[in-house]
Design a protein around this motif. Sequence first.
Motif, PDB file in Angstrom:
ATOM      1  N   MET A 257      45.333  37.143  38.048  1.00  0.00           N
ATOM      2  CA  MET A 257      44.871  37.901  39.195  1.00  0.00           C
ATOM      3  C   MET A 257      43.360  37.696  39.312  1.00  0.00           C
ATOM      4  SD  MET A 257      45.175  42.046  39.780  1.00  0.00           S
ATOM      5  CE  MET A 257      46.518  42.087  38.665  1.00  0.00           C
ATOM      6  N   LEU A 258      42.904  37.231  40.451  1.00  0.00           N
ATOM      7  CA  LEU A 258      41.492  36.972  40.660  1.00  0.00           C
ATOM      8  C   LEU A 258      40.759  38.211  41.131  1.00  0.00           C
ATOM      9  CD1 LEU A 258      41.676  33.511  42.438  1.00  0.00           C
ATOM     10  CD2 LEU A 258      41.169  33.976  40.051  1.00  0.00           C
ATOM     11  N   ALA A 259      39.550  38.376  40.657  1.00  0.00           N
ATOM     12  CA  ALA A 259      38.741  39.528  41.051  1.00  0.00           C
ATOM     13  C   ALA A 259      38.511  39.544  42.557  1.00  0.00           C
ATOM     14  CB  ALA A 259      37.418  39.514  40.299  1.00  0.00           C
TER      15      ALA A 259
ATOM     16  N   SER B  10      42.547  43.514  49.196  1.00  0.00           N
ATOM     17  CA  SER B  10      43.849  43.734  49.820  1.00  0.00           C
ATOM     18  C   SER B  10      44.514  45.055  49.446  1.00  0.00           C
ATOM     19  CB  SER B  10      44.805  42.604  49.448  1.00  0.00           C
ATOM     20  OG  SER B  10      44.276  41.388  49.866  1.00  0.00           O
ATOM     21  N   LEU B  11      44.032  45.775  48.481  1.00  0.00           N
ATOM     22  CA  LEU B  11      44.741  46.953  48.000  1.00  0.00           C
ATOM     23  C   LEU B  11      44.878  48.045  49.046  1.00  0.00           C
ATOM     24  CD1 LEU B  11      46.196  48.399  45.733  1.00  0.00           C
ATOM     25  CD2 LEU B  11      44.040  49.439  45.154  1.00  0.00           C
ATOM     26  N   ALA B  12      43.924  48.218  49.900  1.00  0.00           N
ATOM     27  CA  ALA B  12      43.987  49.299  50.889  1.00  0.00           C
ATOM     28  C   ALA B  12      45.257  49.194  51.741  1.00  0.00           C
ATOM     29  CB  ALA B  12      42.761  49.285  51.773  1.00  0.00           C
ATOM     30  N   GLU B  13      45.779  47.987  51.938  1.00  0.00           N
ATOM     31  CA  GLU B  13      47.007  47.804  52.708  1.00  0.00           C
ATOM     32  C   GLU B  13      48.232  48.293  51.942  1.00  0.00           C
ATOM     33  OE1 GLU B  13      47.116  43.659  53.589  1.00  0.00           O
ATOM     34  OE2 GLU B  13      45.127  43.681  54.484  1.00  0.00           O
ATOM     35  N   LEU B  14      48.137  48.374  50.626  1.00  0.00           N
ATOM     36  CA  LEU B  14      49.273  48.723  49.783  1.00  0.00           C
ATOM     37  C   LEU B  14      49.531  50.218  49.687  1.00  0.00           C
ATOM     38  CD1 LEU B  14      51.323  48.338  47.380  1.00  0.00           C
ATOM     39  CD2 LEU B  14      49.325  48.418  45.912  1.00  0.00           C
ATOM     40  N   LEU B  15      48.517  50.994  49.470  1.00  0.00           N
ATOM     41  CA  LEU B  15      48.702  52.389  49.085  1.00  0.00           C
ATOM     42  C   LEU B  15      49.206  53.246  50.235  1.00  0.00           C
ATOM     43  CD1 LEU B  15      45.558  52.734  46.873  1.00  0.00           C
ATOM     44  CD2 LEU B  15      47.902  52.510  46.115  1.00  0.00           C
ATOM     45  N   ASN B  16      50.132  54.123  49.921  1.00  0.00           N
ATOM     46  CA  ASN B  16      50.750  55.005  50.901  1.00  0.00           C
ATOM     47  C   ASN B  16      49.901  56.262  51.033  1.00  0.00           C
ATOM     48  OD1 ASN B  16      52.334  56.819  52.289  1.00  0.00           O
ATOM     49  ND2 ASN B  16      54.220  56.219  51.283  1.00  0.00           N
TER      50      ASN B  16
ATOM     51  N   TYR C 153      33.185  38.785  34.991  1.00  0.00           N
ATOM     52  CA  TYR C 153      34.603  38.468  34.863  1.00  0.00           C
ATOM     53  C   TYR C 153      35.034  37.688  36.102  1.00  0.00           C
ATOM     54  CZ  TYR C 153      35.706  41.458  30.848  1.00  0.00           C
ATOM     55  OH  TYR C 153      35.788  42.009  29.606  1.00  0.00           O
ATOM     56  N   GLN C 154      35.732  36.592  35.891  1.00  0.00           N
ATOM     57  CA  GLN C 154      36.294  35.813  36.993  1.00  0.00           C
ATOM     58  C   GLN C 154      37.789  36.050  37.126  1.00  0.00           C
ATOM     59  OE1 GLN C 154      34.363  33.953  39.114  1.00  0.00           O
ATOM     60  NE2 GLN C 154      32.739  34.974  37.958  1.00  0.00           N
ATOM     61  N   LEU C 155      38.407  36.569  36.055  1.00  0.00           N
ATOM     62  CA  LEU C 155      39.839  36.794  36.014  1.00  0.00           C
ATOM     63  C   LEU C 155      40.099  38.224  35.568  1.00  0.00           C
ATOM     64  CD1 LEU C 155      42.613  35.306  36.168  1.00  0.00           C
ATOM     65  CD2 LEU C 155      42.373  34.925  33.716  1.00  0.00           C
ATOM     66  N   ILE C 156      41.009  38.890  36.246  1.00  0.00           N
ATOM     67  CA  ILE C 156      41.386  40.240  35.841  1.00  0.00           C
ATOM     68  C   ILE C 156      42.529  40.106  34.846  1.00  0.00           C
ATOM     69  CG2 ILE C 156      42.272  42.474  36.567  1.00  0.00           C
ATOM     70  CD1 ILE C 156      41.095  41.852  39.350  1.00  0.00           C
ATOM     71  N   ASN C 157      42.278  40.540  33.624  1.00  0.00           N
ATOM     72  CA  ASN C 157      43.301  40.486  32.583  1.00  0.00           C
ATOM     73  C   ASN C 157      43.213  41.768  31.763  1.00  0.00           C
ATOM     74  OD1 ASN C 157      41.024  40.155  30.966  1.00  0.00           O
ATOM     75  ND2 ASN C 157      41.315  37.947  30.734  1.00  0.00           N
TER      76      ASN C 157
ATOM     77  N   LEU D 285      44.527  50.419  39.897  1.00  0.00           N
ATOM     78  CA  LEU D 285      44.629  49.033  39.430  1.00  0.00           C
ATOM     79  C   LEU D 285      46.089  48.623  39.230  1.00  0.00           C
ATOM     80  CD1 LEU D 285      41.683  48.848  36.885  1.00  0.00           C
ATOM     81  CD2 LEU D 285      41.711  48.205  39.303  1.00  0.00           C
ATOM     82  N   ARG D 286      46.905  49.518  38.673  1.00  0.00           N
ATOM     83  CA  ARG D 286      48.336  49.215  38.495  1.00  0.00           C
ATOM     84  C   ARG D 286      49.019  49.009  39.840  1.00  0.00           C
ATOM     85  NH1 ARG D 286      47.976  52.979  34.345  1.00  0.00           N
ATOM     86  NH2 ARG D 286      48.700  54.643  35.709  1.00  0.00           N
ATOM     87  N   ALA D 287      48.710  49.871  40.799  1.00  0.00           N
ATOM     88  CA  ALA D 287      49.304  49.749  42.135  1.00  0.00           C
ATOM     89  C   ALA D 287      48.916  48.424  42.770  1.00  0.00           C
ATOM     90  CB  ALA D 287      48.864  50.913  43.018  1.00  0.00           C
ATOM     91  N   TYR D 288      47.681  48.016  42.578  1.00  0.00           N
ATOM     92  CA  TYR D 288      47.224  46.742  43.123  1.00  0.00           C
ATOM     93  C   TYR D 288      47.948  45.576  42.460  1.00  0.00           C
ATOM     94  CZ  TYR D 288      44.192  43.059  44.767  1.00  0.00           C
ATOM     95  OH  TYR D 288      43.727  41.923  45.338  1.00  0.00           O
ATOM     96  N   ALA D 289      48.117  45.653  41.150  1.00  0.00           N
ATOM     97  CA  ALA D 289      48.829  44.594  40.431  1.00  0.00           C
ATOM     98  C   ALA D 289      50.271  44.491  40.932  1.00  0.00           C
ATOM     99  CB  ALA D 289      48.789  44.855  38.931  1.00  0.00           C
ATOM    100  N   GLN D 290      50.911  45.628  41.181  1.00  0.00           N
ATOM    101  CA  GLN D 290      52.282  45.626  41.707  1.00  0.00           C
ATOM    102  C   GLN D 290      52.330  45.016  43.104  1.00  0.00           C
ATOM    103  OE1 GLN D 290      53.494  49.701  41.375  1.00  0.00           O
ATOM    104  NE2 GLN D 290      53.864  49.550  39.175  1.00  0.00           N
ATOM    105  N   TYR D 291      51.341  45.317  43.901  1.00  0.00           N
ATOM    106  CA  TYR D 291      51.251  44.731  45.237  1.00  0.00           C
ATOM    107  C   TYR D 291      51.152  43.209  45.146  1.00  0.00           C
ATOM    108  CZ  TYR D 291      48.969  43.059  49.471  1.00  0.00           C
ATOM    109  OH  TYR D 291      48.635  42.336  50.583  1.00  0.00           O
ATOM    110  N   LEU D 292      50.260  42.731  44.287  1.00  0.00           N
ATOM    111  CA  LEU D 292      50.093  41.278  44.140  1.00  0.00           C
ATOM    112  C   LEU D 292      51.392  40.623  43.650  1.00  0.00           C
ATOM    113  CD1 LEU D 292      46.528  41.060  42.595  1.00  0.00           C
ATOM    114  CD2 LEU D 292      47.207  40.611  44.954  1.00  0.00           C
ATOM    115  N   LYS D 293      52.046  41.278  42.704  1.00  0.00           N
ATOM    116  CA  LYS D 293      53.313  40.743  42.184  1.00  0.00           C
ATOM    117  C   LYS D 293      54.348  40.676  43.303  1.00  0.00           C
ATOM    118  CE  LYS D 293      56.693  41.466  38.547  1.00  0.00           C
ATOM    119  NZ  LYS D 293      57.120  42.323  37.439  1.00  0.00           N
ATOM    120  N   GLY D 294      54.432  41.702  44.118  1.00  0.00           N
ATOM    121  CA  GLY D 294      55.365  41.726  45.231  1.00  0.00           C
ATOM    122  C   GLY D 294      55.079  40.662  46.267  1.00  0.00           C
ATOM    123  N   GLU D 295      53.827  40.282  46.383  1.00  0.00           N
ATOM    124  CA  GLU D 295      53.421  39.237  47.333  1.00  0.00           C
ATOM    125  C   GLU D 295      53.427  37.841  46.694  1.00  0.00           C
ATOM    126  OE1 GLU D 295      52.553  39.649  50.700  1.00  0.00           O
ATOM    127  OE2 GLU D 295      53.414  41.651  50.356  1.00  0.00           O
ATOM    128  N   ASP D 296      53.880  37.754  45.442  1.00  0.00           N
ATOM    129  CA  ASP D 296      53.891  36.495  44.674  1.00  0.00           C
ATOM    130  C   ASP D 296      52.499  35.870  44.556  1.00  0.00           C
ATOM    131  OD1 ASP D 296      56.610  36.525  44.060  1.00  0.00           O
ATOM    132  OD2 ASP D 296      57.121  35.601  45.982  1.00  0.00           O
TER     133      ASP D 296
END
Length: 85
Positions: A1-3, A8-14, A39-43, A72-83
Amino acid sequence: MLAADLQSLAELLNPEFYSLRKPSIDLKLFKDFLDMKNYQLINGKAVMDFQYHLKQQRLNSGASMNRKLFTLRAYAQYLKGEDIP
């Protein structure tokens, strides 16, 4: 996941469950932290360092830290859902 993907997270949260204002503040804080630490990579290490920063440097309460980590978890789930790796 790139920093750089954090915008894009604002589009995810309800908004029924979570105010959009706080996640955007949380993400900006995390992005600023990533930039400050170069940091260049979120890990796992980046997230653990951020958590330590919140506790030791910013003196955040447990509830505040948990909200930020939820964002951060919600964002990671969003990215995973978007492949998005």
